[in-house]
Design an enzyme around this catalytic site. Sequence first.
Site, short mmCIF file in Angstrom:
data_model
loop_
_atom_site.label_atom_id
_atom_site.label_comp_id
_atom_site.label_asym_id
_atom_site.label_seq_id
_atom_site.Cartn_x
_atom_site.Cartn_y
_atom_site.Cartn_z
N GLU A 17 0.85 -1.20 0.00
CA GLU A 17 0.00 0.00 0.00
C GLU A 17 0.88 1.24 0.00
O GLU A 17 1.85 1.33 0.75
CB GLU A 17 -0.89 0.00 1.24
CG GLU A 17 -1.81 1.22 1.29
CD GLU A 17 -2.95 1.03 2.28
OE1 GLU A 17 -3.58 -0.04 2.29
OE2 GLU A 17 -3.19 1.97 3.05
N THR A 48 -3.85 4.91 -1.51
CA THR A 48 -4.81 5.53 -0.60
C THR A 48 -5.46 6.76 -1.22
O THR A 48 -4.97 7.32 -2.21
CB THR A 48 -4.15 5.92 0.75
OG1 THR A 48 -3.20 6.95 0.48
CG2 THR A 48 -3.48 4.74 1.42
N TYR A 49 -6.57 7.19 -0.59
CA TYR A 49 -7.39 8.28 -1.10
C TYR A 49 -7.87 9.04 0.13
O TYR A 49 -8.41 8.42 1.06
CB TYR A 49 -8.57 7.64 -1.84
CG TYR A 49 -9.53 8.55 -2.54
CD1 TYR A 49 -9.40 8.83 -3.91
CD2 TYR A 49 -10.63 9.07 -1.87
CE1 TYR A 49 -10.33 9.61 -4.57
CE2 TYR A 49 -11.57 9.86 -2.53
CZ TYR A 49 -11.41 10.11 -3.88
OH TYR A 49 -12.34 10.87 -4.55
N ALA A 51 -9.95 10.92 2.75
CA ALA A 51 -11.37 11.19 3.04
C ALA A 51 -11.60 12.68 3.22
O ALA A 51 -12.74 13.15 3.24
CB ALA A 51 -11.80 10.42 4.28
N TYR A 143 -11.61 -5.17 10.56
CA TYR A 143 -10.89 -4.73 11.76
C TYR A 143 -10.72 -5.87 12.77
O TYR A 143 -11.64 -6.16 13.55
CB TYR A 143 -11.66 -3.55 12.39
CG TYR A 143 -11.77 -2.41 11.41
CD1 TYR A 143 -10.83 -1.39 11.39
CD2 TYR A 143 -12.77 -2.39 10.42
CE1 TYR A 143 -10.88 -0.38 10.44
CE2 TYR A 143 -12.82 -1.39 9.46
CZ TYR A 143 -11.88 -0.40 9.48
OH TYR A 143 -11.93 0.60 8.53
N HIS A 147 -13.74 -2.18 14.77
CA HIS A 147 -13.70 -0.76 14.39
C HIS A 147 -13.96 0.09 15.64
O HIS A 147 -14.85 -0.23 16.43
CB HIS A 147 -14.75 -0.47 13.30
CG HIS A 147 -14.66 0.92 12.78
ND1 HIS A 147 -15.43 1.96 13.28
CD2 HIS A 147 -13.88 1.47 11.83
CE1 HIS A 147 -15.11 3.08 12.63
NE2 HIS A 147 -14.18 2.81 11.75
N LYS A 163 -21.89 -5.85 4.43
CA LYS A 163 -21.04 -5.23 3.41
C LYS A 163 -20.57 -6.29 2.41
O LYS A 163 -20.66 -6.10 1.20
CB LYS A 163 -19.86 -4.61 4.17
CG LYS A 163 -19.03 -3.63 3.47
CD LYS A 163 -18.25 -2.74 4.45
CE LYS A 163 -16.94 -3.30 4.93
NZ LYS A 163 -16.05 -2.30 5.55
N GLN A 174 -7.31 -3.92 8.84
CA GLN A 174 -6.58 -2.85 9.52
C GLN A 174 -5.29 -3.47 10.06
O GLN A 174 -5.22 -4.68 10.31
CB GLN A 174 -7.46 -2.31 10.67
CG GLN A 174 -6.87 -1.20 11.49
CD GLN A 174 -6.56 0.03 10.64
OE1 GLN A 174 -5.60 0.01 9.88
NE2 GLN A 174 -7.36 1.07 10.77
P1 FAD Z 1 -17.75 0.96 7.37
O1 FAD Z 1 -17.64 -0.42 6.82
O2 FAD Z 1 -18.87 1.81 6.88
O3 FAD Z 1 -17.81 0.84 8.96
C1 FAD Z 1 -17.67 2.00 9.77
C2 FAD Z 1 -18.39 1.79 11.10
O4 FAD Z 1 -19.81 1.77 10.88
C3 FAD Z 1 -18.07 0.46 11.79
O5 FAD Z 1 -18.08 0.69 13.18
C4 FAD Z 1 -19.22 -0.45 11.38
O6 FAD Z 1 -19.47 -1.49 12.34
C5 FAD Z 1 -20.38 0.55 11.32
N1 FAD Z 1 -21.42 0.21 10.35
C6 FAD Z 1 -21.25 -0.21 9.08
N2 FAD Z 1 -22.44 -0.38 8.48
C7 FAD Z 1 -23.39 -0.04 9.39
C8 FAD Z 1 -24.81 0.01 9.36
N3 FAD Z 1 -25.50 -0.30 8.27
N4 FAD Z 1 -25.46 0.42 10.51
C9 FAD Z 1 -24.77 0.76 11.62
N5 FAD Z 1 -23.41 0.73 11.68
C10 FAD Z 1 -22.74 0.34 10.59
N6 FAD Z 1 -9.22 5.99 5.19
C11 FAD Z 1 -9.02 6.96 4.26
O7 FAD Z 1 -9.45 8.10 4.46
N7 FAD Z 1 -8.36 6.72 3.09
C12 FAD Z 1 -7.87 5.47 2.79
O8 FAD Z 1 -7.29 5.28 1.71
C13 FAD Z 1 -8.06 4.42 3.74
N8 FAD Z 1 -7.62 3.17 3.50
C14 FAD Z 1 -7.89 2.16 4.38
C15 FAD Z 1 -7.48 0.84 4.08
C16 FAD Z 1 -7.73 -0.20 4.97
C17 FAD Z 1 -7.32 -1.61 4.61
C18 FAD Z 1 -8.38 0.08 6.21
C19 FAD Z 1 -8.63 -1.03 7.19
C20 FAD Z 1 -8.78 1.37 6.52
C21 FAD Z 1 -8.56 2.43 5.61
N9 FAD Z 1 -8.96 3.73 5.88
C22 FAD Z 1 -8.76 4.72 4.95
C23 FAD Z 1 -9.63 4.06 7.16
C24 FAD Z 1 -11.15 3.90 7.09
O9 FAD Z 1 -11.69 4.84 6.18
C25 FAD Z 1 -11.70 4.12 8.50
O10 FAD Z 1 -11.30 3.08 9.33
C26 FAD Z 1 -13.20 4.38 8.62
O11 FAD Z 1 -13.48 4.81 9.96
C27 FAD Z 1 -14.10 3.17 8.38
O12 FAD Z 1 -14.15 2.82 7.06
P2 FAD Z 1 -14.91 1.46 6.60
O13 FAD Z 1 -14.92 1.46 5.14
O14 FAD Z 1 -14.37 0.30 7.32
O15 FAD Z 1 -16.41 1.80 7.16
#
Ligand code: FAD
Length: 293
Positions: A17, A48-49, A51, A143, A147, A163, A174
Amino acid sequence: MKISELFKTKKVVYSFEIFPPKVESNISGIYDTLDNLSDLKPDYISVTYSAGGGSNNARSIELASLVKNKYHVEPLAHVTCINSTKQKVIDTIEALKKEGIENILALRGDRIPGSVCNDFKYASDLISFIKERGDFDIAGACYPETHPEAISSEVDIENLKRKVDLGLTHLNTQLFYDNDDFYRFIDKVRGAGINVPIQAGIMPLVKKSNVDRTIQMAATKIPAKLSRMIAKFNDDPTALMEAGILYATDQIADLLSSSACQGIHVYVMNNAYVAKKITQNVSSLIDGINNGD
Ligand code: FAD
């Protein structure tokens, strides 16, 4: 090429990455790094991108295109949604298509204080949105230590299952420093009926500046063994670098012995030296597994 094809032919997929250089700097500054990383023949490189949005997002697309079209390594383009409008995400998807990019890591991202965008709430919203607009392989994040916003690991895994059921082709974890957290997570995830390949995310702790930031941002546990290492070598940059590489190597060797994961994703942080040393240490193990029965 779709990354899902790699998981069909390899027992262990090995990837890196990287992040885009700042917009003020010339993109050619990353050529050296990419020369070195591509020589190591990773199966793919993820980009990465932010947010936070801004012009760096265009840089991410430019870098993913460079990985594919100049270095001929498959890119996995990260895309976040939480602070974005639907139109901005459409523009990103169209730009990726134009560059021939076929793989997206669909992420929620972290909310920026004061952001008023509510077009997307979760990564799952983004996954459905991308699916309607293109023929991409879509991967997601997971995670091992839960998370930070989730009320429990069980609920986090229920959300993860939702998802995955939308059609994710693989998951990247993570970072974590205690493999037992990963093994417990894998047991729960597989028990919940999540069957897509999972790559373990390994972040070598090699610089003093990384240590506090990494621990705080990822809310990860630091095992006593790693704590001792940091305490001992924190003021000696060369020693910390080598110790961090050895710790990551040890983690990967253990993961490869277990067959719990289908790949290793190294957060190389644009550090080609670290990528090279770790790859030299583990490539014969990975080749042995991939070439064995
Ligand atoms: P989600 O899958 O949406 O989950 C987020 C939270 O919401 C979790 O607590 C989950 O349990 C909860 N949730 C999900 N769906 C629901 C629902 N329907 N109802 C209620 N709760 C729900 N960040 C960046 O800005 N840029 C990057 O390039 C980047 N790369 C990453 C790469 C990896 C491999 C990882 C692990 C993380 C990365 N991140 C990045 C960080 C990531 O954006 C954060 O960890 C963010 O807080 C969660 O993203 P997610 O896609 O896992 O969210």
